[in-house]
Design an enzyme around this catalytic site. Sequence first.
Site, short mmCIF file in Angstrom:
data_model
loop_
_atom_site.label_atom_id
_atom_site.label_comp_id
_atom_site.label_asym_id
_atom_site.label_seq_id
_atom_site.Cartn_x
_atom_site.Cartn_y
_atom_site.Cartn_z
N SER A 194 -13.91 0.35 2.77
CA SER A 194 -12.73 -0.56 2.02
C SER A 194 -13.33 -1.43 1.12
CB SER A 194 -12.07 -1.33 3.05
OG SER A 194 -12.58 -2.16 3.91
N HIS A 228 0.73 -1.22 0.05
CA HIS A 228 -0.02 -0.12 0.02
C HIS A 228 0.90 1.41 0.20
CE1 HIS A 228 -3.91 2.08 0.42
NE2 HIS A 228 -3.40 2.71 1.21
N ASP A 287 -8.32 -0.56 0.04
CA ASP A 287 -8.39 0.61 -0.86
C ASP A 287 -7.46 0.70 -2.04
OD1 ASP A 287 -8.43 0.36 2.17
OD2 ASP A 287 -8.09 2.43 2.55
#
Length: 385
Positions: free
Chosen positions: A228, A146, A157
């Site tokens: 999410s 991420h 996400d």
Amino acid sequence: MLFKKIILLLCLLGVVSTLTAQSMYRKFADSEMKRFPEAWQLDHGKRLYFGYSQGLGCLAMLKVAEKTGEAKYFNYVEKWADTLINEKGEIHLYELSAYNVDFVNSGKILFELYEKTKKEKYRLAIETLVQQLKYQPTTLEGGYWHKLIYPHQIWLDGVYMTGPFLAKYAKLSKDDQYYDKAVDEILITAKHTFDAKTGLYYHAWDESRKQAWANPQTGQSPNFWGRSIGWYFMAVIDVLEELPKDHIRRGELIKLVQSLATNLAKYQDDEGLWWQVIDQAGRARNYQEASVNSMFLYAYSKGINQKYLSKSYKNLIDKLYLGIQKKLLKKENGMWTLIQCNAVAGLGGNPYRDGSYDYYVSERIRDNDAKATGPFIMGCIEAEF
């Protein structure tokens, strides 16, 4: 549509005020532009920045421009990008070294800006973001971390930030490897975040199992955060839109979308809404959260329009919109407002975010967060509200 008949009847009975549902996307977009005269101010921005939330809000404005043919929405977005990006394609305050996939999300708007304006700097900025993804750290299977500061971690996400961008770039560059990478992101994430018992997806997965929030056996985070899953649902829908009809794994994505749509429907409450912690509706401090409902409005509606989902979901969408209108949508001082927006949620960091139920229900709540307003506008376009 049943929804429109219900609204007309309620208006005649005086239960609700007259609401031209089919043009809500325009009304809300106009409210956002009045509230935030400069696009960098979207999501309550305090400075000029290539933020993923501003990018999401601007993506919605481009869709309003396409739907209405009105230049003001396009100009609102182009002014922001034109100010942010110099003639060399350098992006203001962008840090490649952070290897943060959030930066990539705003890159989605650059494809249309480049097509419409022919400004080479937008193409150069796209290539800058592609360069980041070429060197973005990954898990052993190739799923993007991420951020560099969140090593070995895949978050739902991030699939929205990168997947649709990669698919758009595949079309622009005519290089099919980027379609494959977009599909990889979706399926690798599904493999490690899906929970067969509930049919839902955990917020994140830590390959190393070192994070305090990670299950020591599975590496999964402990709860199902609504937004999410909304990010993920939108990501799959948007990648499918770009993916060639003959792509060898297209059928896998369609099957995933259909399964997700079926399972999510089980968690819609009696008022048509979903909650911040999605499988614990009604629990103390949990609440009906605006961004997850806006994202589902968009994903379900687009899924029907693109023929991935059955038209039978229109009843779910009508019920959802009525719930949003009743509980999450207000008109104040002549402007439309979305309330009960979770401002931010994540995992790890300092102070440490442990992914517990108490964590998700204690994060800030505010009005008109772009993670809710952008998908709401796009959802209203898809649903013709």
